[in-house]
Write an enzyme that holds these catalytic residues in place. Structure first.
Site, PDB file in Angstrom:
ATOM      1  N   GLU A 198      80.552  28.968   7.289  1.00  0.00           N
ATOM      2  CA  GLU A 198      79.770  28.914   5.861  1.00  0.00           C
ATOM      3  C   GLU A 198      79.952  30.169   5.004  1.00  0.00           C
ATOM      4  O   GLU A 198      79.273  30.779   4.747  1.00  0.00           O
ATOM      5  CB  GLU A 198      78.248  29.061   6.369  1.00  0.00           C
ATOM      6  CG  GLU A 198      77.991  27.822   7.362  1.00  0.00           C
ATOM      7  CD  GLU A 198      76.519  27.839   7.286  1.00  0.00           C
ATOM      8  OE1 GLU A 198      75.567  26.916   7.688  1.00  0.00           O
ATOM      9  OE2 GLU A 198      75.627  28.832   7.286  1.00  0.00           O
ATOM     10  N   GLU A 249      77.198  21.008  11.274  1.00  0.00           N
ATOM     11  CA  GLU A 249      75.984  21.436  11.801  1.00  0.00           C
ATOM     12  C   GLU A 249      74.999  20.615  11.071  1.00  0.00           C
ATOM     13  O   GLU A 249      75.115  20.418   9.871  1.00  0.00           O
ATOM     14  CB  GLU A 249      75.580  22.783  11.374  1.00  0.00           C
ATOM     15  CG  GLU A 249      76.447  24.115  12.001  1.00  0.00           C
ATOM     16  CD  GLU A 249      75.796  25.403  11.338  1.00  0.00           C
ATOM     17  OE1 GLU A 249      74.879  25.502  11.058  1.00  0.00           O
ATOM     18  OE2 GLU A 249      76.847  26.348  11.590  1.00  0.00           O
TER      19      GLU A 249
END
Length: 680
Positions: free
Chosen positions: A161, A318
């Site tokens: 991320e 995710e």
């Protein structure tokens, strides 16, 4: 390409047939060795065939600067391979270990007001720190060298991320890097001064070292400086991505490389369409945000991820099985939501469905975040739902590798317009670029009309209708592209605050909407933003908010709706001008989902676009289409909490139930069905 990853992933029996991938972030370092074999057994029971490993393990892998500990990871990868589970191996650079920040506090990021962001959470590093870069790349090289030939390795996962918490760093490292970035972009200070409009407020620069990031200032910083700093900050993270990627490709050229984007909510600091060119396949993280458009936003984000990927399959890295831990109130998902949320991503192009995380943590900041194996263990409704989805994905194996089939309607989503339209000192601070785009998407869903989210890098001519909400920044080349699009038969729809500035955030002079004024056949002398809570009524029974425009209509431009109330009562609110064999329409106020649902049929009519669904289920069912050598796959997603029968659709039922001989396909509450139809 994700197809490379698919071909590297095999079952425990060595079968390499096409399959959808299923799994999670796996963090065995949080658990004792005694749990690991049980993990693999439960993964096989659930149908898991890929996991992301090592994401936050830097402190375990390198407990001191010259000390390495790979033994535990060796054992984990061996266990996974023996169980037929592939490893998407992370480079572990997302969270520096305490020894590194203690020895080198100069790697810590700094906010605009000079606050140092200290260790204790994650992503406490400067994207432009040469010290951090050196240590991170050393770790990447050690990992790549050690696991280059490991049979469990199916992909590399760069960092994690990127930019989630550290996209904007205002440190001295960032200042030097920003100056160098500007030298490359502008070459000369005269060019920079012109682009930034530094004649205003006596800001003219005479030396590159005078230029700083837009740190906390006495008033509004230079708008183009702010915009360029956004561009630079995205590029700085991209350069870190490339630095790690280049080492991985050097040592393991046959292993695909990705990093997980965050196409969701208001995450906008990273220019993902630009980043997508740097990786072998696009990956995304997404979490449902509560609210009336929660599932529409999920669909929107998945659709946009597909657009960023150019319609090619991508990896859902995710999402959550149930509740998250970071919202004000973290509500568990209802029965059926786990499967529908996951399959909606598949419908929009995901060939891999993964969660954060495999086993719910017993400690740490995310211990109340749901997982595939909850605190209650495998004897739980949640794990049974996880295993059921694994069986469903196995049945949908023919879908793997298929690509998104272009819809007749495209919604143009432009990162730089998003950045520029929401900067300070504008006509209204209430403008929300993403919300406006989402409202158009929700309205199309309500009409049962399939639409694609696309970027300016896409071939816009694939869509008969192109909706471009708040297309605020329009460089000259894009204006020419849109003009060509309409002249050649495309139908453009745009909105308030569009076409106003060029790539330097300079206003196109002569009246709004600037670069699009001639194309739209209108002229606006002054904006009319509305105060929060104020509304205006239109003569088509819709209600506008946020914005109005005092429009002068050029000859040949049709008025589709007028203001009935407000200071512009009687004047045009919605217009359309025929251009070539196409048209260009303008909507001058925020109509919201209900108003757009009412207006859109008139805007779509010139292109002959309407829903492909039977009339009785339009708005109740969302459809997407993926196509490939295995056929044309029609996904039908129930948007409601009641059963919906669907009649008149042909195809082999891969997922779903039918009622009686030749009866309707019945979608239960929040259910998904998939029909396979002949290719072509």
């Amino acid at each position: 390409m994700i197809s490379t990853l698919l071909s590297r992933t095999s079952g425990a029996d060595g079968d390499r047939a096409p399959r959808l991938l299923y799994g999670a972030d796996y963090n065995p370092e949080q658990w004792s060795r005694s749990v690991w074999e049980e993990d693999v057994r439960l993964m096989r029971e659930a149908g898991v065939n890929v996991v992301s490993v090592g994401i936050f393990s830097w402190a375990r892998l390198q407990p001191a600067e010259n000390t390495w500990d790979f033994g535990w990871l060796d054992e984990v990868l061996d266990l996974l391979h023996a169980g037929g589970i592939g490893a998407d191996l992370a480079t572990a650079t997302a969270s520096p270990p305490p020894w590194l920040t203690t020895a080198h506090p100069e790697i810590l990021p700094v906010t605009a007001d000079g606050t140092v962001l200290w260790p204790g959470a994650r992503q406490h590093w400067r994207p432009t720190s040469p010290v951090f870069r050196a240590h991170a790349l050393r770790l990447v090289r050690e990992l790549a060298t050690r696991y280059a030939g490991h049979p469990a390795l199916v992909a590399w996962h760069v960092n994690n991320e990127l930019g989630c918490h550290n996209v904007y760093d205002f440190s001295d490292d960032a200042a030097r890097a920003f100056q160098n970035w500007l030298r490359v972009r502008y070459t000369t200070l005269d060019a920079l001064n012109s682009a930034w409009g530094t004649a205003f407020w006596s800001q003219r620069y005479t030396d590159w070292e005078q230029i700083l990031p837009p740190r906390q200032a006495a008033s509004h910083p230079n708008p183009t400086q702010q915009l360029d700093f956004k561009r630079f900050s995205s590029d700085a993270l991209k350069e870190h991505l490339r630095a790690e990627r280049d080492i991985l490709r050097e040592i393991t050229p046959d292993v695909p490389v990705t990093t997980n984007f965050m196409v969701m909510g208001n995450t906008k600091g990273m220019n993902y369409p630009d980043w997508a060119q740097e990786i072998d396949f696009v990956s995304n993280d997404h979490y449902v945000h509560p609210g009336p458009q929660a599932r529409d936003e999920l669909s929107f984000s998945a659709n946009l991820t597909s657009g960023i990927s150019g319609g090619r399959p991508w990896f859902l890295m995710e999402h959550s099985t149930s509740a998250v831990n970071w919202q004000p109130v973290n509500v568990a998902k209802r029965p059926g939501d786990l499967a529908r949320d996951s399959l909606l991503h598949v419908a929009h192009g995901a060939d891999a469905v993964c969660y954060f995380q495999w086993r719910q943590s017993a400690a740490g900041a995310e211990k109340y975040h749901s997982a595939m194996v909850p605190h209650a263990g495998a004897d739980s409704d949640l794990f049974r739902a996880v295993a059921a989805l694994g069986a469903t994905l196995k049945a949908l194996a023919p879908v793997a590798g298929s690509e998104r089939e272009a819809a007749r309607v495209g919604i143009l989503y432009d990162w730089e317009s998003w950045w520029a339209s929401e900067q300070d000192s504008h006509p209204s601070s209430l403008l929300d670029y993403r919300q406006e785009a989402l409202d158009w998407y929700s309205a199309l869903l309500a009409l049962g009309v399939r639409a694609d989210l696309v970027t300016t890098r896409a071939d816009l001519h694939r869509h008969q209708v192109l909706v471009a909400p708040v297309l605020h920044m329009v460089p000259a080349d894009l204006a020419k592209t849109l003009t060509r699009y309409t002249e050649q038969g495309g139908h453009l729809i745009t909105t308030y605050f569009s076409g106003v500035v060029d790539e330097h955030d300079h206003v196109w002079l002569g009246g709004y909407p600037g670069a699009l004024r001639e194309l739209l056949g209108i002229r606006i002398e002054e904006f009319g933003p509305l105060l929060d809570g104020d509304t205006v009524e239109l003569d088509d029974a819709t209600t506008g908010s946020l914005w109005t425009d005092r429009i002068t209509v050029a000859p040949g431009t049709d008025v589709l709706a007028r203001y009935r109330t407000g200071v512009h009562a009687g004047r045009a609110a919605v217009t359309r001008k025929a251009t070539g064999t196409g048209s260009a329409a303008y909507v001058s106020t925020r109509l919201g989902v209900a108003g757009l649902t009412s207006l859109l049929p008139r805007l779509l009519a010139p292109a002959g676009v309407e829903s492909e669904l039977p009339t009785e289920v339009r708005g109740l069912i969302e459809t997407t289409v993926r196509s490939g050598p295995g056929g044309r796959f029609l996904f039908l997603v129930n948007r409601t909490d009641t059963a919906v029968p669907v009649r008149g659709l042909d195809g082999e039922v891969l997922l779903g139930t039918t009622e009686g001989d030749g009866g309707a396909l019945v979608l239960g509450p929040r259910a998904v069905a998939v029909l396979r139809q002949p290719a072509g």
